[in-house]
Design an enzyme around this catalytic site. Structure first.
Site, PDB file in Angstrom:
ATOM      1  CE  LYS A  19      -3.353   0.318   2.931  1.00  0.00           C
ATOM      2  NZ  LYS A  19      -4.104   0.242   4.210  1.00  0.00           N
ATOM      3  NE  ARG A  66      15.914   1.979   8.915  1.00  0.00           N
ATOM      4  CZ  ARG A  66      15.643   2.750   9.981  1.00  0.00           C
ATOM      5  NH1 ARG A  66      16.495   3.697  10.344  1.00  0.00           N
ATOM      6  NH2 ARG A  66      14.529   2.592  10.655  1.00  0.00           N
ATOM      7  CD  GLU A 134      20.608   6.027  12.715  1.00  0.00           C
ATOM      8  OE1 GLU A 134      19.479   6.386  13.094  1.00  0.00           O
ATOM      9  OE2 GLU A 134      20.810   4.942  12.132  1.00  0.00           O
ATOM     10  CG  ASP A 160      18.623   6.053  16.361  1.00  0.00           C
ATOM     11  OD1 ASP A 160      18.875   5.036  17.028  1.00  0.00           O
ATOM     12  OD2 ASP A 160      17.612   6.143  15.635  1.00  0.00           O
ATOM     13  CB  ILE A 226       7.354   7.471  10.817  1.00  0.00           C
ATOM     14  CG1 ILE A 226       6.651   8.615  11.555  1.00  0.00           C
ATOM     15  CG2 ILE A 226       8.873   7.573  10.935  1.00  0.00           C
ATOM     16  CD1 ILE A 226       6.882   8.610  13.054  1.00  0.00           C
ATOM     17  CG  HIS A 227       1.014   7.680   9.594  1.00  0.00           C
ATOM     18  ND1 HIS A 227       0.031   8.204   8.787  1.00  0.00           N
ATOM     19  CD2 HIS A 227       0.408   6.730  10.365  1.00  0.00           C
ATOM     20  CE1 HIS A 227      -1.124   7.610   9.047  1.00  0.00           C
ATOM     21  NE2 HIS A 227      -0.917   6.710  10.006  1.00  0.00           N
ATOM     22  CG  ASP A 274      24.634  38.812  -6.652  1.00  0.00           C
ATOM     23  OD1 ASP A 274      23.729  38.014  -6.311  1.00  0.00           O
ATOM     24  OD2 ASP A 274      25.331  39.443  -5.832  1.00  0.00           O
TER      25      ASP A 274
END
Length: 297
Positions: A19, A66, A134, A160, A226-227, A274
């Site tokens: 999804k 990952r 991290e 982290d 994360i969502h 410039d």
């Protein structure tokens, strides 16, 4: 290639992985590291492979995995459907594995990037490599990590890092600001993409939009999500609006006219233009094209 938004999806949740492209992220990242419990790693590897080798899985997004810090060899062998356990041939000879990029967690030296690239090459893979910085050592080594030939992007991980140095996370983020700026400077010096840290409260759309807008002002090219609900606000923040695109196109048009007349400095609507502002205009036009934003012309 736009990398405004990178959406993580747990590697042991095949229904969510399938999804994930629907959220509209520029990069979708199937996670074998933090999102998967240690006793579910093997199951997650097989689930990720099943999705990546499905001929019906062909999203209009960059597809990333990952891999784990502890056992990247096992991860890559499983993704390729080969390795010591089954005695199969290594690699992806028929090109059936959809793997555009790999993300490396807790990178602290350029050797990690080069080693991962070599492991991929041994298996007939040539993905982009995202180095996740991290830890304190990673931040201090960000310049050399970004300069590694195999590095395509630096990713900043504030949560982290705070845990590593014992910092307390605050709403204004001053405790990680130096590191956040250091990572984007390292990426800019090496001319690789810089992707900003996660915003952990996925229900706070207004806060996310403000954080993404601030990351843009620092020079970041995109932000982690994360969502799925975080993707649209992030994409919006990293896509120039019509007014910015119109300004940029006007500047570049005036630049072309000035070039023909042999002038290095010129005016647009009373503003002296410039080289630095020309570079800014070029960047806006590039971002707009990559993000699908339309200008006036």
């Amino acid at each position: 290639m736009a990398r405004r938004s990178l959406l993580f999806s747990p590697g042991d949740r095949p229904e969510l992985m399938r999804k994930a492209p629907g959220a509209g992220a520029d990069v979708i990242c199937f996670d074998l590291e933090d999102a998967v419990a240690p006793d579910r790693k093997a199951e997650a590897r097989e689930s990720v492979r099943a999705v990546l080798t499905d001929p019906d899985f062909d999203p209009d997004a960059e597809v990333c995995v990952r891999i784990t810090a502890a056992d990247p060899v096992a991860d890559l062998d499983a993704l390729c459907g080969s390795g010591p356990a089954d005695g199969g041939d290594s690699g992806d000879p028929d090109g059936s594995l959809r793997l555009d990029a790999v993300m490396l967690p807790k990178v602290e030296s350029p050797d990690r990037v080069e080693d991962a690239a070599a492991l991929c090459a041994e298996r007939g893979l040539d993905p982009a490599v995202f180095a996740l910085v991290e830890t304190a050592s990673g931040v201090l080594s960000a310049e050399s990590i970004a300069a590694a030939p195999a590095t395509d992007a630096l990713v900043f991980g504030a949560e982290d890092l705070a845990a590593d140095v014992g910092a307390t996370r605050t709403d204004d983020g001053t405790e990680v600001l130096y590191a956040r700026e250091h990572v984007v400077l390292a990426a800019g010096a090496a001319d690789v993409d810089a992707i900003d840290t996660v915003y952990t409260d996925f229900s706070d759309t207004e806060g996310l939009s403000e954080e993404a807008a601030f990351a843009l002002t620092l020079g970041y090219d995109g932000k982690l999500a994360i969502h799925p609900a975080q993707v649209d606000p992030i994409n919006a923040a990293f896509t120039p609006d019509a007014e910015a695109v119109e300004w940029a196109e006007t500047v570049l048009s005036a630049r072309d006219a000035a070039d023909r007349e042999g002038r290095a400095v010129f005016q647009v609507d009373g503003e002296m233009i410039d080289a630095p502002l020309i570079a800014q205009a070029e960047r806006i036009v590039e971002r707009a094209a990559a993000g699908g934003s339309e200008g006036s012309g």
